[in-house]
Scaffold this active site. Structure first.
Site, PDB file in Angstrom:
ATOM      1  N   ARG A 113       0.820  -1.224   0.000  1.00 50.57           N
ATOM      2  CA  ARG A 113       0.000   0.000   0.000  1.00 50.57           C
ATOM      3  C   ARG A 113       0.849   1.267   0.000  1.00 50.57           C
ATOM      4  NH1 ARG A 113      -5.556  -0.659   1.544  1.00 50.57           N
ATOM      5  NH2 ARG A 113      -6.135  -2.659   0.662  1.00 50.57           N
ATOM      6  N   ARG A 160      -3.359   6.642   0.050  1.00 53.73           N
ATOM      7  CA  ARG A 160      -3.804   7.837   0.763  1.00 53.73           C
ATOM      8  C   ARG A 160      -2.767   8.494   1.656  1.00 53.73           C
ATOM      9  NH1 ARG A 160      -9.153   5.171   2.971  1.00 53.73           N
ATOM     10  NH2 ARG A 160      -7.698   3.439   2.838  1.00 53.73           N
ATOM     11  N   ARG A 168      -6.261  11.726  -7.410  1.00 52.40           N
ATOM     12  CA  ARG A 168      -7.455  10.899  -7.289  1.00 52.40           C
ATOM     13  C   ARG A 168      -8.736  11.712  -7.126  1.00 52.40           C
ATOM     14  NH1 ARG A 168      -8.854   6.358  -4.895  1.00 52.40           N
ATOM     15  NH2 ARG A 168     -10.877   7.318  -5.221  1.00 52.40           N
ATOM     16  N   ASP A 225      -6.691  -3.087  -7.573  1.00 56.18           N
ATOM     17  CA  ASP A 225      -7.256  -3.663  -6.356  1.00 56.18           C
ATOM     18  C   ASP A 225      -7.579  -5.134  -6.624  1.00 56.18           C
ATOM     19  OD1 ASP A 225      -8.293  -2.744  -3.539  1.00 56.18           O
ATOM     20  OD2 ASP A 225      -9.711  -4.217  -4.292  1.00 56.18           O
ATOM     21  N   TYR A 251     -14.906 -11.974   0.445  1.00 58.96           N
ATOM     22  CA  TYR A 251     -15.678 -10.777   0.048  1.00 58.96           C
ATOM     23  C   TYR A 251     -16.943 -11.171  -0.703  1.00 58.96           C
ATOM     24  CZ  TYR A 251     -11.998  -7.529   1.478  1.00 58.96           C
ATOM     25  OH  TYR A 251     -11.113  -6.807   2.220  1.00 58.96           O
TER      26      TYR A 251
HETATM   27  O1  CP3 Z   1       0.170   0.414  -3.098  1.00 57.19           O
HETATM   28  C1  CP3 Z   1      -0.349  -0.698  -3.264  1.00 57.19           C
HETATM   29  O2  CP3 Z   1      -0.208  -1.642  -2.445  1.00 57.19           O
HETATM   30  C2  CP3 Z   1      -1.092  -0.965  -4.561  1.00 57.19           C
HETATM   31  C3  CP3 Z   1      -2.477  -0.878  -4.543  1.00 57.19           C
HETATM   32  C4  CP3 Z   1      -3.395  -1.830  -3.804  1.00 57.19           C
HETATM   33  C5  CP3 Z   1      -4.689  -1.404  -3.426  1.00 57.19           C
HETATM   34  N1  CP3 Z   1      -5.366  -2.479  -2.929  1.00 57.19           N
HETATM   35  C6  CP3 Z   1      -5.200  -0.035  -3.607  1.00 57.19           C
HETATM   36  C7  CP3 Z   1      -6.339   0.407  -2.794  1.00 57.19           C
HETATM   37  C8  CP3 Z   1      -3.274  -3.184  -3.462  1.00 57.19           C
HETATM   38  C9  CP3 Z   1      -2.088  -4.107  -3.613  1.00 57.19           C
HETATM   39  C10 CP3 Z   1      -4.536  -3.579  -2.918  1.00 57.19           C
HETATM   40  C11 CP3 Z   1      -4.843  -4.958  -2.504  1.00 57.19           C
HETATM   41  C12 CP3 Z   1      -5.993  -5.194  -1.623  1.00 57.19           C
HETATM   42  N2  CP3 Z   1      -7.257  -4.682  -1.700  1.00 57.19           N
HETATM   43  C13 CP3 Z   1      -5.974  -6.130  -0.561  1.00 57.19           C
HETATM   44  C14 CP3 Z   1      -4.788  -6.985  -0.183  1.00 57.19           C
HETATM   45  C15 CP3 Z   1      -3.783  -6.190   0.565  1.00 57.19           C
HETATM   46  C16 CP3 Z   1      -4.116  -5.896   1.998  1.00 57.19           C
HETATM   47  O3  CP3 Z   1      -4.129  -4.731   2.364  1.00 57.19           O
HETATM   48  O4  CP3 Z   1      -4.349  -6.865   2.754  1.00 57.19           O
HETATM   49  C17 CP3 Z   1      -7.252  -6.130   0.031  1.00 57.19           C
HETATM   50  C18 CP3 Z   1      -7.678  -6.942   1.225  1.00 57.19           C
HETATM   51  C19 CP3 Z   1      -8.050  -5.220  -0.702  1.00 57.19           C
HETATM   52  C20 CP3 Z   1      -9.487  -4.890  -0.481  1.00 57.19           C
HETATM   53  C21 CP3 Z   1      -9.616  -3.436  -0.190  1.00 57.19           C
HETATM   54  N3  CP3 Z   1      -9.651  -2.456  -1.161  1.00 57.19           N
HETATM   55  C22 CP3 Z   1      -9.605  -2.775   1.068  1.00 57.19           C
HETATM   56  C23 CP3 Z   1      -9.579  -3.472   2.393  1.00 57.19           C
HETATM   57  C24 CP3 Z   1      -9.633  -1.392   0.818  1.00 57.19           C
HETATM   58  C25 CP3 Z   1      -9.549  -0.257   1.814  1.00 57.19           C
HETATM   59  C26 CP3 Z   1     -10.859   0.315   2.157  1.00 57.19           C
HETATM   60  C27 CP3 Z   1     -10.649   1.648   2.882  1.00 57.19           C
HETATM   61  O5  CP3 Z   1     -11.023   2.684   2.312  1.00 57.19           O
HETATM   62  O6  CP3 Z   1     -10.116   1.630   3.999  1.00 57.19           O
HETATM   63  C28 CP3 Z   1      -9.666  -1.218  -0.583  1.00 57.19           C
HETATM   64  C29 CP3 Z   1      -9.665   0.060  -1.292  1.00 57.19           C
HETATM   65  C30 CP3 Z   1      -8.322   0.490  -1.768  1.00 57.19           C
HETATM   66  N4  CP3 Z   1      -7.477  -0.294  -2.495  1.00 57.19           N
HETATM   67  C31 CP3 Z   1      -7.717   1.762  -1.573  1.00 57.19           C
HETATM   68  C32 CP3 Z   1      -6.480   1.722  -2.220  1.00 57.19           C
HETATM   69  C33 CP3 Z   1      -5.472   2.834  -2.360  1.00 57.19           C
HETATM   70  C34 CP3 Z   1      -8.345   2.923  -0.831  1.00 57.19           C
HETATM   71  C35 CP3 Z   1      -9.377   3.578  -1.681  1.00 57.19           C
HETATM   72  C36 CP3 Z   1      -9.082   4.980  -2.064  1.00 57.19           C
HETATM   73  O7  CP3 Z   1      -7.946   5.504  -2.010  1.00 57.19           O
HETATM   74  O8  CP3 Z   1     -10.057   5.635  -2.491  1.00 57.19           O
END
Ligand code: CP3
Length: 349
Positions: free
Chosen positions: A32, A36, A45, A81, A156
């Site tokens: 990640r 953010r 974004r 994602d 999910y």
């Molecule tokens: O920098 C990186 O790692 C690359 C991008 C990335 C994202 N999601 C971007 C994202 C990666 C590798 C993921 C994988 C992902 N998504 C996982 C596995 C990694 C982990 O953290 O365990 C999981 C479980 C998800 C499912 C998911 N998507 C979650 C739990 C969330 C967060 C929700 C929140 O807002 O707290 C997302 C959304 C997400 N994916 C965001 C980002 C940058 C946030 C949304 C945003 O910025 O608007």
């Protein structure tokens, strides 16, 4: 063996560490790292939903490169994602800010499986385009492609959104094993194909995220999960890309995760890196495992912890420095830059 990743990343420290070859210094990146915590991310974004952003190659490339530019990390992780391939095959889902992926109609019956067709590269042309743009822009810095593992995706889909106890998922797994295996087999195809699209377009390494699999016992993991994760990873076995496999709370599962075919096992912060490596064995490199919460500790304290992890890493067959889980959104990004510099400084051979 075809080598589709650009040959110049073959000698990068990231790829060498994954292959348990000598490195010039310990490679470091952060799960990640794009997101953010970075003001430049929040700026680009603005006005775009997460899922929409993932379909725009120029935007994906810009966001992916931001942390490389800022922190000097040794790898870029593709900005996308784990639910993007599910959306791409037509499932009605959204990513809700502060919540995570939410599925309109959960998958709980055999008929529901019809809403989940196999993934082909034609479903995700924007992924191929974004990876190609990135490979050209990143030069010697390797790009890590990724996918969600079948269990975490299934959770999910079956729950309909994020879940603490995975109650419906476990009930389905044990109550209707045939349906569970059919669902996970389909998800393994989708994950594997998603990894393959990225590797064929030029990603140098891939990571399979099974974030929530630590909720399972060893017995359930072996029986209900491992064969499907192995199938997803096998989809890129003939390409010259090292495979990293990561989950949270997986202390008991580490050797089984190594046995899925991954070259590298990601370790969270609950097990020390050397203990984890002892459990996984000499044939795998390890990745990890700084507690992301400790990025908020005073620098003197954090410094000693980072140095200790680097030193533990030297006693493993190969080490990629990372966090034990993702960057928290409110972390000071300057701390990530300092950690990157420190890992490089104390590990230079
Ligand atoms: O920098 C990186 O790692 C690359 C991008 C990335 C994202 N999601 C971007 C994202 C990666 C590798 C993921 C994988 C992902 N998504 C996982 C596995 C990694 C982990 O953290 O365990 C999981 C479980 C998800 C499912 C998911 N998507 C979650 C739990 C969330 C967060 C929700 C929140 O807002 O707290 C997302 C959304 C997400 N994916 C965001 C980002 C940058 C946030 C949304 C945003 O910025 O608007």
């Amino acid at each position: 063996m075809p080598s589709l990743a650009p040959p110049r990343t073959r000698s990068s420290d990231l790829v060498r560490a994954a292959r348990r070859e000598p490195v010039s210094r310990t490679p470091v990146w952060f799960m990640r790292q794009a997101g953010r915590s970075l003001p430049e991310y929040r700026a680009v974004r603005e006005g775009t939903t997460m899922l929409e952003a993932c379909t725009r190659p120029e935007l994906v490339a810009e966001i992916t490169v931001q942390p490389v530019r800022r922190h000097g990390v040794d790898a870029a992780i593709f900005f996308s994602d784990i639910v993007v391939p599910l959306k791409a095959v037509g499932l009605d889902l959204d990513i809700v800010a502060g919540v995570g992926p939410v599925v309109a109609e959960p998958i709980r019956s055999r008929a529901d499986l019809d809403r989940l067709p196999e993934l082909t590269s034609e479903h995700v042309p924007y992924i191929t385009d974004a990876v190609r743009l990135l490979v050209a822009e990143l030069g010697d810095t390797p790009l890590i492609g990724f996918a969600g593992a079948p269990f975490t995706l299934a959770s999910y889909l079956v729950e309909g959104g994020p879940s603490k106890n995975h109650v419906r998922t476990k009930a389905l797994m044990h109550g209707d094993p045939d349906l569970w295996h059919a669902l996970c087999d389909r998800l393994a195809q989708i994950s594997g194909a998603f990894l393959r699209v990225q590797a064929e377009a030029g990603a140098s390494v891939v990571q399979l995220f099974d974030s929530w699999v630590g909720a399972l016992s060893r017995a359930d993991y072996s029986r209900y999960v491992q064969p499907h994760s192995a199938k997803a990873l096998a989809a890129v076995a003939d390409l010259d890309v090292p495979r990293i496999h990561f989950g949270v709370g997986t202390g008991e599962l580490l050797p089984l995760m190594g046995a899925t075919g991954a070259e590298v096992v990601g370790v969270d912060y609950r097990v020390s890196l050397t203990d984890a490596s002892d459990r996984i064995g000499p044939d795998h490199a390890v990745q990890g495992n700084l507690d992301p919460a400790l990025l908020f500790a005073p620098w003197d304290v954090l410094r000693d912890i980072v140095v200790d992890i680097v030193e533990q890493g030297r006693r493993t067959p190969g080490h990629i420095f990372n966090l034990g889980h993702g960057v928290l959104p409110d972390v000071d990004p300057d701390v990530l830059t300092r950690v990157t510099e420190l890992v490089h400084e104390v590990s230079t051979r």
